[in-house]
Design an enzyme around this catalytic site. Structure first.
Site, PDB file in Angstrom:
ATOM      1  N   TYR B 437       0.937  -1.363   0.120  1.00 41.25           N
ATOM      2  CA  TYR B 437       0.109   0.001  -0.024  1.00 41.25           C
ATOM      3  C   TYR B 437       0.864   1.283   0.028  1.00 41.25           C
ATOM      4  O   TYR B 437       2.127   1.171   0.193  1.00 41.25           O
ATOM      5  CB  TYR B 437      -1.041  -0.059   1.054  1.00 41.25           C
ATOM      6  N   GLU B 438       0.117   2.460  -0.188  1.00 43.75           N
ATOM      7  CA  GLU B 438       0.801   3.673  -0.301  1.00 43.75           C
ATOM      8  C   GLU B 438       1.862   3.541  -1.554  1.00 43.75           C
ATOM      9  O   GLU B 438       2.897   4.155  -1.421  1.00 43.75           O
ATOM     10  CB  GLU B 438       1.404   4.134   1.024  1.00 43.75           C
ATOM     11  N   GLY B 439       1.634   3.084  -2.671  1.00 46.10           N
ATOM     12  CA  GLY B 439       2.308   2.600  -3.728  1.00 46.10           C
ATOM     13  C   GLY B 439       3.053   1.507  -3.706  1.00 46.10           C
ATOM     14  O   GLY B 439       4.144   1.405  -3.025  1.00 46.10           O
ATOM     15  N   GLN B 444       7.322   2.651  -6.170  1.00 44.70           N
ATOM     16  CA  GLN B 444       8.279   3.298  -5.516  1.00 44.70           C
ATOM     17  C   GLN B 444       9.730   3.486  -6.669  1.00 44.70           C
ATOM     18  O   GLN B 444      10.370   4.592  -6.808  1.00 44.70           O
ATOM     19  CB  GLN B 444       8.725   2.983  -4.321  1.00 44.70           C
TER      20      GLN B 444
END
Lengths: 593, 593
Positions: B437-439, B444
């Protein structure tokens, strides 16, 4: 979950890489014609895909339930087992003398890959039965064989292996379960065993427990351990069920995965058991079963990884998100399938290079199991050497990487993979146990460096190096195979360097060997898979050169190239790491951790 | 689970490595005296250990339950949140203008490590609130700030971030949620959002959703996305709760881990919302929150790993099994503790080298967040450059390795670790989401090579190299520090070589950059941790040289040496791998997977 058996790839390995037809002098091989083998793999793959894959998720969600000593398996599992028995799968590679079909091990391992991939937790039930069969077959008395083997071969009864106790896992010398000799030649067994896979269930009316215990007055440690056969129900004279024995399931373990398999706490209270093999030679007798279980566990790690890869590849072809870096590939759609992204391909190719290489490694090793029975003593000895040397490598390397591949498959799925709506969470959770049970991977590494390497003056590893050198010499002149020859040559050189380092530094200080063991094992695994890829590339290139226009061979060469380019460079890290020795890690005081 | 906060180690980093007292010119630092910081870390660590750690397991076992749009959190969680608010933790680093305590980010990150380690799922609730606070603080109107910030700062209300939709994860250009302008200046928001962490719960009477949506008629793709604030209950004029808004939880996701956090499906039906920032500039506004969430996620990966390591170290000191290779260490007992075995130490040392290095990396990066506010423009620019460059590295490297460390901790536990009686299964399951999650970590990596590296002509990475070179020059003359200087110099040389390779080959063919991205990111992470270890070794050696007889410093030097000897050699593999380019992986037809 959906599952597609890799029948084509398995047949490629068996026929085109290993050349099974060359071994008609071995037991069972004459009957195993290419046609029959193909039929068996087709049937096994279909059974796995159609009967086992559909119940795997149910197993994960429902798990087994326990009540008053009885275990209920998940919905549909009992019926699937009945079909498994009905189809004769338990008998596939068993001794015809006890009702088996006598197929080579290499064929039954191929089928086992499919069943383990379709449902790892289910396949453990027959897997343990087969281990019990093997231990009794190798060590049991004629009467024991006559009583138990036909039932295990038919699948009518199942088997287990009872080693672990709460205070005693890796260190079997700590076993406390007691065996008290009786006037009739039997023993009364008392003690508690934990983590007994398939220890209790509703698949079969009887369960044959093979139990390690200590005969009263036996020496301390591993030298005082004996093996006993302790059936749930005593067998009566006509082969039916007699009295209920004092072998009772006291509960099930709650685990992260393999929920469909009953991991039992077993309590033995004056249970009647019979000595298998000689007194105090239990560990050696059990090792037949443990070695088989180690190969089976390595295979399981690979198989779960392969199922996870299939799910990931399907997801990557279908999920639309983002655009290709080299311009839209699905311009009519809202986005491109994520398989266009190099980093997604990286994960898939890495997984696939491992799975196909590992599959060949399993079948190559299974062939060694068959070759142990060769009438030629040199061939048989070499095969035994390879089996002993490579069993810990296969177990630990394939399970470490199998888990990693399952985790990669989750990564390909993104957030979807973390939800329980997709199968990869189960794959990841199921795969994790394979690194632990049947000897944690660190124990395998210690077995490799502490025992297997040095055995017979290093004969096995020297024989392995010679095998690799011969293969390199055979293929290096062909420019189309240079990348595979170079990779394998380089890996072997590093493995050899590590082996010499171990010989010098491990003898001098055994903690250097312990500190090096896991890196050494991975270096070995990487080299073994490089060998497999060189063999497969040779076979595929041969077909291409002779005009086969089948994209299967092109994909094989590409995947092998990926392995050489992007997986094999890991060897340098392992070599550099292990050569640093044990000093730094051992210098830290225990209380500082 | 039991948890011990690493207060001593954090204070070592803050005071002896980063030298916080040097920064009294930055906002909040003058008030953050060493004594006050120590008190805050003590209190935060105690809160984590005594209030959060005890409820973590309950969260895993019970999960959140959903009924009729309402979510009930696990037993004791609501009470723990009340204590969290009562103690003022949500306000720690928030703006004093809205009731915050104005402490530096570096201090609040240290506290957040403890709360995330003690309960990752719990800490997500305040983590998302703080993200919502930051996005509104940076982009909101004065009226929005006045309405929402004091409530978020006090913890009386909580916040969320709503990006994902079923057809739209990484590729936010595919967002469909609609915003229709109203006469009163507000908007009516309609659409479905999924995977909304902390999306609904019983901690607080109101939840402030930050929602990405598309204003009717906006351009397609990411250029047409706007950010809205959509409260669960409208705020009335005196700051209390007004009417219920059409923002409703329609269900919870079933996940592999972080069961204590409610992962909501949110349905917006003509919900009233207000534009935050400019029309169609939503992605940029949300990025404030996303970048903060990325750092928080990296920290979470590290923190879960640290909790798992603590459990593993304790188990290894207590579990008796086998004997030391150099002779019994517990001759009175039945066996030695397993911490005597080199392979167990290998796992613990590798984990510890990562955790302590990662902790320094997080705090070093948090200090850059503070330094962005420096009155000196050059300092502020350099800090902004480092933040931008290192955010993807920190997020992905720390979560990849944090998961690995949790898996190592399970391995140290053997079979026990696979059962749910020990905490490591939860750690492993919880840690896995941080890679996604969060990319997802691959995203990234692409952000790093595709955007961050090239920004401003590569200014940030050149500045990073200069920083490393200066450190090497500073320490290399000291023979006691040679191993750290050599390791860092070598890693940086390889990172530089990879960077040049990317500049040449990535520009020429962007798929080469994509294919290299994950290996490049790991090479960067390894180098960044080597930098941290060099800084820590310098500080520890300085203390030892000036006569400090504290074993803490000896352990620090040993752990750093382990990092250089056994972790850092991985750099060579990443460099070799990435230089092979994209050709092989891209050559495989999609249908062949």
């Amino acid at each position: 979950m959906a599952y597609t058996a890799p029948t084509r790839d398995q047949l490629f390995i068996l026929n085109e890489v290993l050349g099974l037809e060359r071994y008609s002098n071995l037991p069972g091989f004459a009957e195993a014609s290419p046609d029959l083998v193909a039929q068996i793999l087709e049937a096994g793959g279909t059974f796995a895909a159609e009967v086992l894959a559909p119940i795997d998720r149910t197993g994960d969600r429902e798990g087994c339930s326990f009540k008053d000593g009885e275990v209920t398996t998940p919905t549909g599992w009992k019926e699937a087992y009945a079909q498994f028995v009905e189809a004769g799968w338990p008998a596939l590679s068993s001794d015809p003398e006890y009702g088996g079909q006598g197929m080579p091990a290499v064929v039954s391992f191929a089928v086992s890959e499919c069943t383990a991939a379709a449902s790892a937790a289910f396949s453990m039930y027959p897997g343990l039965s087969h281990g019990a069969y093997s231990a009794l077959h190798a060590n049991g008395s004629d009467a024991q064989k006559a009583t138990y083997l036909p039932k295990l071969v038919s699948g009518e009864w199942t088997g287990t292996m009872n080693l672990t106790e709460p205070q005693c896992g890796t260190d079997l010398g700590l076993i406390r379960t007691k065996a008290v000799p009786q006037a009739d030649g039997s023993y009364r067994i008392s003690g508690q065993k934990i983590w007994i896979s398939a220890g209790e269930h509703d698949f079969a009316p009887n369960i044959i427990h093979l139990v390690l215990a200590r005969i009263e007055g036996a020496p301390a440690g591993v030298k005082g351990i004996s093996l006993f056969v302790v059936p749930k129900f005593l067998a009566n004279e006509n082969g039916g069920l007699g009295a209920r024995n004092g072998a009772v399931c006291a509960g099930l373990e709650e685990k992260m995965g393999i929920h469909g398999n009953a991991t039992a706490v077993m309590v033995y209270e004056d249970a009647q058991g019979w000595l298998v093999g000689a007194e105090n030679a239990g560990l050696k007798a059990m090792f037949v079963m443990m070695n088989e279980a180690r190969l089976g566990t390595g295979l399981q790690g690979l198989a779960i990884g392969s199922a996870a890869y299939q799910a990931a590849a399907e997801f990557a072809r279908e999920r639309l998100q983002g655009r290709s870096l080299s311009g839209p590939k699905n311009p009519e759609g809202p986005a491109d399938p994520i398989i266009v992204h190099p980093d997604v391909r990286r994960m898939l190719m890495e997984s696939r290079a491992f799975i196909e290489g590992g599959r060949a490694f399993v079948l190559w090793t299974a062939l060694q199991a068959d070759l142990q029975k060769s009438p030629d003593p040199a061939t048989a000895q070499k095969a035994r050497d390879f089996m002993a040397l490579l069993t810990p490598v296969l177990k630990a390397y394939l399970t470490d990487r199998g888990f990693h591949v399952a985790s990669q498959a989750m990564q390909v799925h993104g957030g979807s993979g973390y939800t329980e709506h997709f199968p990869v969470s189960q794959h990841l959770r199921d795969a994790r146990i394979t690194m632990i049970y049947e000897g944690a991977n660190g124990v395998q590494a210690l077995d490799l460096v502490g025992r297997k390497l040095a055995a017979n003056g290093g004969r096995a590893v020297m024989s392995f190096f010679a095998e690799v050198d011969a293969l390199v010499a055979e293929i290096e002149a062909d420019p189309a195979l240079a990348v595979y020859a170079d990779g394998l040559r380089g890996a072997k050189a590093q493995l050899q360097e590590a082996t010499f380092w171990l010989m010098q530094n491990g003898l001098q200080n055994p903690e250097n060997a312990g500190a090096a063991s896991t890196d050494y094992l991975h270096l070995f695994g990487l080299t073994a898979l490089a060998q497999m890829w060189a063999l497969m590339a040779k076979a595929a290139q041969g077909r291409i050169s002779s005009g086969a226009g089948d994209p299967f061979y092109d994909a094989k060469l590409l995947t092998g190239r990926y392995y050489m380019e992007r997986v094999l460079p890991e060897t340098a890290t392992h070599l550099a790491r292990l050569k640093t020795g044990a000093a730094t890690m051992m210098a830290m005081p225990a209380e500082a951790f």
